[in-house]
Design an enzyme around this catalytic site. Structure first.
Site, short mmCIF file in Angstrom:
data_model
loop_
_atom_site.label_atom_id
_atom_site.label_comp_id
_atom_site.label_asym_id
_atom_site.label_seq_id
_atom_site.Cartn_x
_atom_site.Cartn_y
_atom_site.Cartn_z
N GLN A 512 0.82 -1.20 0.00
CA GLN A 512 0.00 0.00 0.00
C GLN A 512 0.86 1.26 0.00
O GLN A 512 0.49 2.26 -0.61
CB GLN A 512 -0.92 0.01 1.22
CG GLN A 512 -1.97 1.08 1.21
CD GLN A 512 -2.93 0.97 0.03
OE1 GLN A 512 -3.11 -0.11 -0.53
NE2 GLN A 512 -3.54 2.08 -0.35
N GLU A 513 1.99 1.21 0.68
CA GLU A 513 2.84 2.40 0.80
C GLU A 513 3.55 2.76 -0.50
O GLU A 513 3.55 3.90 -0.93
CB GLU A 513 3.88 2.19 1.91
CG GLU A 513 3.34 2.32 3.33
CD GLU A 513 3.10 3.76 3.72
OE1 GLU A 513 3.46 4.67 2.96
OE2 GLU A 513 2.54 3.98 4.82
N SER A 514 4.22 1.79 -1.11
CA SER A 514 5.13 2.12 -2.21
C SER A 514 4.98 1.26 -3.44
O SER A 514 5.64 1.51 -4.45
CB SER A 514 6.58 1.99 -1.72
OG SER A 514 6.89 0.62 -1.45
N TYR A 619 -6.58 3.53 3.61
CA TYR A 619 -5.26 2.94 3.85
C TYR A 619 -5.38 1.74 4.80
O TYR A 619 -4.85 0.66 4.53
CB TYR A 619 -4.34 4.00 4.44
CG TYR A 619 -2.96 3.52 4.81
CD1 TYR A 619 -1.92 3.55 3.89
CD2 TYR A 619 -2.68 3.05 6.09
CE1 TYR A 619 -0.65 3.11 4.23
CE2 TYR A 619 -1.41 2.61 6.44
CZ TYR A 619 -0.40 2.65 5.51
OH TYR A 619 0.85 2.20 5.85
#
Length: 663
Positions: A512-514, A619
């Protein structure tokens, strides 16, 4: 003999040089492209033009042509622009330049050229261009004017910032008598509610330029405006008062409610205006988890509330476990909104919880709603599987792309351009070309087999974000190894297990972050696979005794994962092992979820639904859904979202040890 050997050696050297010529030429072209990009940033079209000959025939020549013409678009002759478009034919950059030109033509009112170019704009993803097009369609009789006006209204209300296209189209349709002033006031209300008074001022200025100045005073001090002795007799009192109370509700919902109850405004404001403002106050109260949120919403009529207000009324009803009110509120939503998985899931949940008209029929109806969205591919789909008593299991992957399908992907000009840009480090340009090729170049995008082949191409080159995003577009069948890859597996598993973290949770968060882009950098400065802020990295490095840490180490994937997993474990411990709370802390900072958990103890999925920030709510949901799929992939066993979500979330126990203040 020596002569023969010399000739042979000479021929070998010449052959090697001949073979090297394309590589040398490509290196020259790539150097020119990188210089062009810098010149584009410095707005130097002459320098770009001087380098164009060096990139002729290179896959990224269309990008170079775009940079060159984009800087001259306001002054270039139309025939030169069209000639450039022809040289870029079929590329993303052709369509992007046409989009930019359509904006220029729209601002100029050059409708003949606009009409000629508009049908050639394949992406058609620009609201301003769409608004101008609808205006022209109405004038030419290609579309009923009332239908065009409604579409313009919807597009304009969805625009986050002041723009020229939809505003100009709205004004033109108003002048033609097809769009009423209420659309302009609605635009102003929405803008004022989200703290954008400049956008609100633009909307009211289209009705009367003098009103924009009045709006500026309202934005500065709404309470003073409402208490003014002359306010009640000024022009457009009710609309301006509505905007003032909306503005006040942003900082002081209680004061806004008191103003709304005053006799002078009760008499002047319409029922629609009062309902809208009560909706603003109710939304603010719901976002702050206040028990009186539903009391505020009770003053409003649902059919006057915009979708944003209805969504927060539904969340307030959910928090209060008021199932009849939740169902009524969802029923008041526009059809397209009701069909979203979030509201399908909560409809089923409310039907089951309410148990009417009888338990058996309610259960059957709820199960049918759950079944309509049940899927391992999404948060609400996984929640629905849990509600049906079915675990998350991963179906077999579709057949791998054939050799012929892979050859076709490698030969695709758009993918070739994207790969060339990736090799040069032009990630933003590469990602846009790739997405355009797989999703937009042909109507409906690539078919499933083409998507799987393109995703395979990206996976083979470790371009993980394109691998994931491309594979996710398949309609039938999912290759979970593509959608949920596990790069840097040794590093992730080693660091996670060393501190007692589930590797699936770490992978779910990194995805999800990168999207596994090692050099990813956010707009606020977070870096690397786990998107760590510099201050957080320094704090964590000190806490774990990471000697020799330097700021530039943050993008080293091993160091990044070590710091990121350590911080995630600190967050998990600080929040009593709750994965949703730790994920919320990782995204929004630890202070916010500490405040959000205050109040009654709630079912975990209800608490997650009530997270006031849309970005953080999404998120947390995505990280938990990702984690569940990764657990199934890594263990080979069926999984349940509930095992990661937990049962309830509430205040920390009074006897709990004080947790360390996380940055």
């Amino acid at each position: 003999m020596n002569r023969t050997r010399w000739i042979r050696a000479f021929l070998v050297i010449m052959a090697a040089l001949t073979m090297a010529m394309p590589a040398l030429a490509q290196t020259t072209a790539e150097s020119a492209l990188l210089e062009m990009r810098e010149a584009f940033g410095r707005r130097q079209p002459e320098r770009i033009g001087a380098l164009l000959s060096q990139v002729r025939g290179h896959p990224l020549e269309p990008l170079a042509l775009y940079w060159h013409m984009r800087l001259q678009l306001e002054t270039a002759a139309p025939e030169d622009i069209r000639a450039t478009l022809e040289r870029m034919a079929g590329s993303y950059w052709e369509d992007r330049l046409r989009n930019d030109w359509l904006r220029v033509l729209g601002k100029r009112g050059d409708w003949a050229r606009f009409e000629a170019e508009r049908p050639l704009f394949r992406m058609d993803d620009d609201r301003q261009v769409q608004c101008w097009g609808l205006m022209l369609d109405a004038r030419a009789g290609r579309l009923p004017a009332t239908e065009a006006a409604e579409e313009v209204r919807q597009l304009w209300l969805a625009q986050p910032d002041a723009d020229e296209g939809c505003a100009a189209a709205a004004r033109a349709l108003r002048d033609d008598g097809h769009l009423g002033p209420e659309a302009f006031w609605q635009r102003a209300r929405l803008a004022m509610e989200v703290g954008k008074p400049q956008v609100a001022a633009q909307a009211v200025s289209l009705l009367d330029e003098d009103w924009a100045h009045q709006l500026e005073a309202i934005a500065r001090d709404p309470a003073r405006f409402l208490d003014g002795k002359l306010t009640a007799i000024r022009p457009r009192t009710q609309e301006m008062v509505t905007l003032a109370i909306i503005r006040l509700a942003g900082s002081d919902p209680e004061a806004a409610a008191q103003h709304l109850e005053r006799t002078r405004w009760k008499a002047q404001l319409t029922e629609e205006e009062r309902s809208w403002v009560w909706g603003v106050i109710g939304r603010r109260a719901a976002q702050h988890r206040r028990d009186d949120a539903l009391a505020f919403f009770a003053h409003a009529k649902d059919h006057f509330l915009p979708p944003l207000h209805l969504s927060w009324k539904a969340r307030a009803a959910l928090r209060a476990a008021n199932w009849p009110l939740l169902l009524d509120t969802i029923d008041a939503m526009p059809e397209r909104m009701r069909e979203q998985p979030v509201w399908v899931y909560w409809t089923a949940h409310a039907i089951r919880a309410q148990g009417r008209p009888d338990r058996a029929s309610a259960e059957a109806l709820a199960r049918s709603w759950y079944a309509s969205i049940a899927s391992p591919h999404s948060y609400y789909g996984q929640l629905a599987l849990d509600a049906l008593g079915r675990p998350v299991t991963l179906p077999p992957a579709p057949a791998r792309p054939s050799a012929a399908e892979l050859r076709a992907a490698r030969a695709n000009p758009g993918l070739q351009r994207a790969l060339a840009a990736f090799r040069l480090g032009l990630r933003s340009e590469a990602a846009r070309e790739w997405h355009y090729t797989v999703a937009l170049h042909t109507p409906g995008g690539m078919n499933d087999r083409e998507l799987l082949a393109a995703a395979t191409l990206a996976c083979e080159r470790a371009i993980w974000d394109r691998c994931i995003n491309t594979s996710q577009r398949t309609r039938e069948g999912a290759d979970h190894a593509q959608r949920y890859p596990t790069p840097h597996r040794d590093t992730v598993v080693r660091h996670a297990r060393a501190i007692g973290l589930d590797p699936a949770y770490v992978y779910g968060l990194i995805r999800q972050e990168s999207r596994f882009v090692v050099d990813a950098r956010s707009g606020v400065g977070a870096s690397g696979l786990m998107q760590i802020m510099p201050a957080t990295a320094r704090w964590t490095a000190r806490k774990i005794g990471l000697s020799g840490y330097r700021p530039e180490s943050i993008t080293d994937h091993d160091t990044n994962v070590r710091l990121g997993t350590a911080y995630l474990k600190f967050a998990l411990d600080a929040f009593d092992g709750s994965l949703p709370l730790a994920a919320a802390a990782y995204n929004a900072g630890p202070g916010r979820p500490r405040a959000w958990r205050d109040g009654p103890e709630l079912p975990a999925e209800v608490w997650v639904e009530g997270i006031p920030f849309d970005e953080t709510r999404d998120y947390v949901q995505q990280v938990l859904a990702n984690t569940t799929v990764y657990a199934a992939l890594l263990t080979g066993q069926p999984q349940r979202l509930r095992d990661r979500l937990g049962s309830t979330i509430g205040p920390r126990p009074l006897n709990a040890a004080a947790d360390e203040e996380l940055p």
